[in-house]
Motif scaffolding. Sequence first.
Motif, PDB file in Angstrom:
ATOM      1  N   GLN A   1      -2.606 -30.566  17.974  1.00  0.00           N
ATOM      2  CA  GLN A   1      -3.077 -31.359  16.696  1.00  0.00           C
ATOM      3  C   GLN A   1      -2.394 -30.742  15.520  1.00  0.00           C
ATOM      4  O   GLN A   1      -2.001 -29.477  15.516  1.00  0.00           O
ATOM      5  N   THR A   2      -2.352 -31.586  14.464  1.00  0.00           N
ATOM      6  CA  THR A   2      -1.926 -31.150  13.118  1.00  0.00           C
ATOM      7  C   THR A   2      -3.294 -30.755  12.621  1.00  0.00           C
ATOM      8  O   THR A   2      -4.139 -31.752  12.370  1.00  0.00           O
ATOM      9  N   VAL A   3      -3.517 -29.640  12.029  1.00  0.00           N
ATOM     10  CA  VAL A   3      -4.762 -29.238  11.434  1.00  0.00           C
ATOM     11  C   VAL A   3      -4.517 -28.610   9.921  1.00  0.00           C
ATOM     12  O   VAL A   3      -3.516 -27.680   9.945  1.00  0.00           O
ATOM     13  N   VAL A   4      -4.899 -29.268   8.992  1.00  0.00           N
ATOM     14  CA  VAL A   4      -4.776 -28.734   7.762  1.00  0.00           C
ATOM     15  C   VAL A   4      -6.091 -27.990   6.974  1.00  0.00           C
ATOM     16  O   VAL A   4      -7.335 -28.541   7.267  1.00  0.00           O
ATOM     17  N   ASP A   5      -5.864 -26.755   6.837  1.00  0.00           N
ATOM     18  CA  ASP A   5      -7.001 -25.779   6.320  1.00  0.00           C
ATOM     19  C   ASP A   5      -6.642 -25.498   5.018  1.00  0.00           C
ATOM     20  O   ASP A   5      -6.157 -24.589   4.443  1.00  0.00           O
TER      21      ASP A   5
ATOM     22  N   THR B   1      -1.411 -24.807   5.429  1.00  0.00           N
ATOM     23  CA  THR B   1      -2.854 -24.374   5.060  1.00  0.00           C
ATOM     24  C   THR B   1      -2.665 -24.310   3.354  1.00  0.00           C
ATOM     25  O   THR B   1      -1.512 -24.039   2.762  1.00  0.00           O
ATOM     26  N   SER B   2      -3.396 -24.163   2.708  1.00  0.00           N
ATOM     27  CA  SER B   2      -3.262 -24.094   1.240  1.00  0.00           C
ATOM     28  C   SER B   2      -4.162 -22.853   0.660  1.00  0.00           C
ATOM     29  O   SER B   2      -5.353 -22.766   1.333  1.00  0.00           O
ATOM     30  N   SER B   3      -3.917 -22.315  -0.200  1.00  0.00           N
ATOM     31  CA  SER B   3      -4.906 -21.310  -1.055  1.00  0.00           C
ATOM     32  C   SER B   3      -4.623 -21.276  -2.250  1.00  0.00           C
ATOM     33  O   SER B   3      -3.596 -21.773  -2.748  1.00  0.00           O
TER      34      SER B   3
ATOM     35  N   GLY C   1       2.763 -20.762  13.720  1.00  0.00           N
ATOM     36  CA  GLY C   1       3.299 -22.192  12.954  1.00  0.00           C
ATOM     37  C   GLY C   1       2.482 -22.450  11.699  1.00  0.00           C
ATOM     38  O   GLY C   1       2.350 -23.560  11.487  1.00  0.00           O
ATOM     39  N   VAL C   2       1.719 -21.567  11.008  1.00  0.00           N
ATOM     40  CA  VAL C   2       1.190 -21.848   9.849  1.00  0.00           C
ATOM     41  C   VAL C   2       1.891 -21.818   8.679  1.00  0.00           C
ATOM     42  O   VAL C   2       2.786 -20.819   8.489  1.00  0.00           O
ATOM     43  N   ALA C   3       2.223 -22.782   7.935  1.00  0.00           N
ATOM     44  CA  ALA C   3       2.809 -23.059   6.570  1.00  0.00           C
ATOM     45  C   ALA C   3       1.818 -22.650   5.543  1.00  0.00           C
ATOM     46  O   ALA C   3       0.889 -23.440   5.723  1.00  0.00           O
ATOM     47  N   THR C   4       1.933 -21.766   4.543  1.00  0.00           N
ATOM     48  CA  THR C   4       0.949 -21.479   3.505  1.00  0.00           C
ATOM     49  C   THR C   4       1.283 -21.774   2.027  1.00  0.00           C
ATOM     50  O   THR C   4       2.557 -21.761   1.948  1.00  0.00           O
ATOM     51  N   PHE C   5       0.690 -22.518   1.345  1.00  0.00           N
ATOM     52  CA  PHE C   5       0.768 -22.767  -0.082  1.00  0.00           C
ATOM     53  C   PHE C   5      -0.117 -22.132  -0.870  1.00  0.00           C
ATOM     54  O   PHE C   5      -1.025 -22.076  -0.585  1.00  0.00           O
ATOM     55  N   GLN C   6       0.347 -21.739  -1.977  1.00  0.00           N
ATOM     56  CA  GLN C   6      -0.594 -21.376  -3.109  1.00  0.00           C
ATOM     57  C   GLN C   6      -0.660 -22.247  -4.146  1.00  0.00           C
ATOM     58  O   GLN C   6       0.369 -23.030  -4.722  1.00  0.00           O
ATOM     59  N   GLY C   7      -1.808 -22.793  -4.562  1.00  0.00           N
ATOM     60  CA  GLY C   7      -2.071 -23.883  -5.779  1.00  0.00           C
ATOM     61  C   GLY C   7      -3.366 -24.047  -5.720  1.00  0.00           C
ATOM     62  O   GLY C   7      -4.218 -23.985  -4.805  1.00  0.00           O
ATOM     63  N   ASP C   8      -3.828 -24.605  -7.030  1.00  0.00           N
ATOM     64  CA  ASP C   8      -5.115 -25.068  -7.155  1.00  0.00           C
ATOM     65  C   ASP C   8      -5.120 -26.456  -6.692  1.00  0.00           C
ATOM     66  O   ASP C   8      -4.504 -27.392  -7.264  1.00  0.00           O
ATOM     67  N   PHE C   9      -6.083 -26.776  -5.611  1.00  0.00           N
ATOM     68  CA  PHE C   9      -6.159 -27.947  -5.217  1.00  0.00           C
ATOM     69  C   PHE C   9      -6.636 -28.990  -6.028  1.00  0.00           C
ATOM     70  O   PHE C   9      -6.819 -30.098  -5.574  1.00  0.00           O
ATOM     71  N   LEU C  10      -7.306 -28.544  -7.035  1.00  0.00           N
ATOM     72  CA  LEU C  10      -8.067 -29.726  -8.033  1.00  0.00           C
ATOM     73  C   LEU C  10      -6.972 -30.218  -8.715  1.00  0.00           C
ATOM     74  O   LEU C  10      -6.957 -31.292  -9.161  1.00  0.00           O
TER      75      LEU C  10
END
Length: 284
Positions: free
Chosen positions: A85-89, A21-23, A103-112
């Motif tokens: 499934q592999t789900v990307v949120d 996941t990304s935030s 099982g969630v890996a989280t990332f921080q970052g500006d997705f733009l």
Amino acid sequence: MATRSPFRAPSLLGSCQCQFTSSYRHADTSTPRVSIRWSSSNSRWKQRQGRDMFAREAKVQGLKSRAAFKLLEMDAKYRLFKPGQTVVDLGYAPGSWSQPPRGVATFQGDFLSPRVRALVREFLSRTGRADKEAGGTMSYIDRERRASEESEEEEGGFSATVDVVLSDMSAPWVQTSGFTSNTLTNPYHRLMNTSGVAFRDHAGSMDLCAAALQFASDTLRPGGHFVCKFYQGGEDKKLETRLRGLFARVFREKPESSRSESKEAYFIALKRRAGVAVDSGDAV
Ligand SMILES: C[S@@+](CC[C@H](N)C(=O)[O-])C[C@H]1O[C@@H](n2cnc3c(N)ncnc32)[C@H](O)[C@@H]1O
């Protein structure tokens, strides 16, 4: 008056493995420029939450926010998820779409930022390879099916491993006033709310949708699905046309649990076409 009953949420994404996941880490807010008495809007906000059945039900069911019901509604209608499934949120915080966080890996970052998107793709291709080498928990039939899909992917020049890309991203509300109010300074509320200026919210959402679509094009396997929040406005038709090029079926959805006064809606794009990619120069 007709009442709307929220879905029960026994296991949100429970059958799926949310591998990533990304935030976005919010920039610090600036000093207030105008001074407004916020007490009345505070209590209006509290009253609205109190009256809001979905907000109350989310609390009862231990969900991080009412947003959970939107995904449950869309899954009930379009059957988006399957076991393993592999789900990307994308833009996962505060995290109700990814509950429970197994099982969630989280990332921080500006997705733009193209650099952030490249890091995410690299992470996915590494974990995808590791899963393949480990053999996973797939049945023989699923392994055979996946192998034939992978050979199609390689023919089309893709190294796509993701089954579903979700984007609930929306440009966070930048606080410019009301710094003495607990309700308004709470980062959670800023994360979950937009500017309220229709054009600004629409333009910001088109940029985020374009970034999410490019990412979906780079990482989704053929047959995979894409769900993307957007704020309705003049440019969304163009986005829909791009989606139709990449997916076999595209729907516009306004879940019952999405506030009716909000311009928020979702594109549900099903069954990514094999051998087709979006053109990054053709952004919305
Ligand atoms: C409405 S919230 C998502 C709620 C989430 N689906 C849930 O169920 O809890 C919108 C999210 O988009 C994220 N976001 C906004 N702009 C972003 C950006 N440029 N890159 C990555 N995430 C972003 C915010 O940080 C926030 O987490």
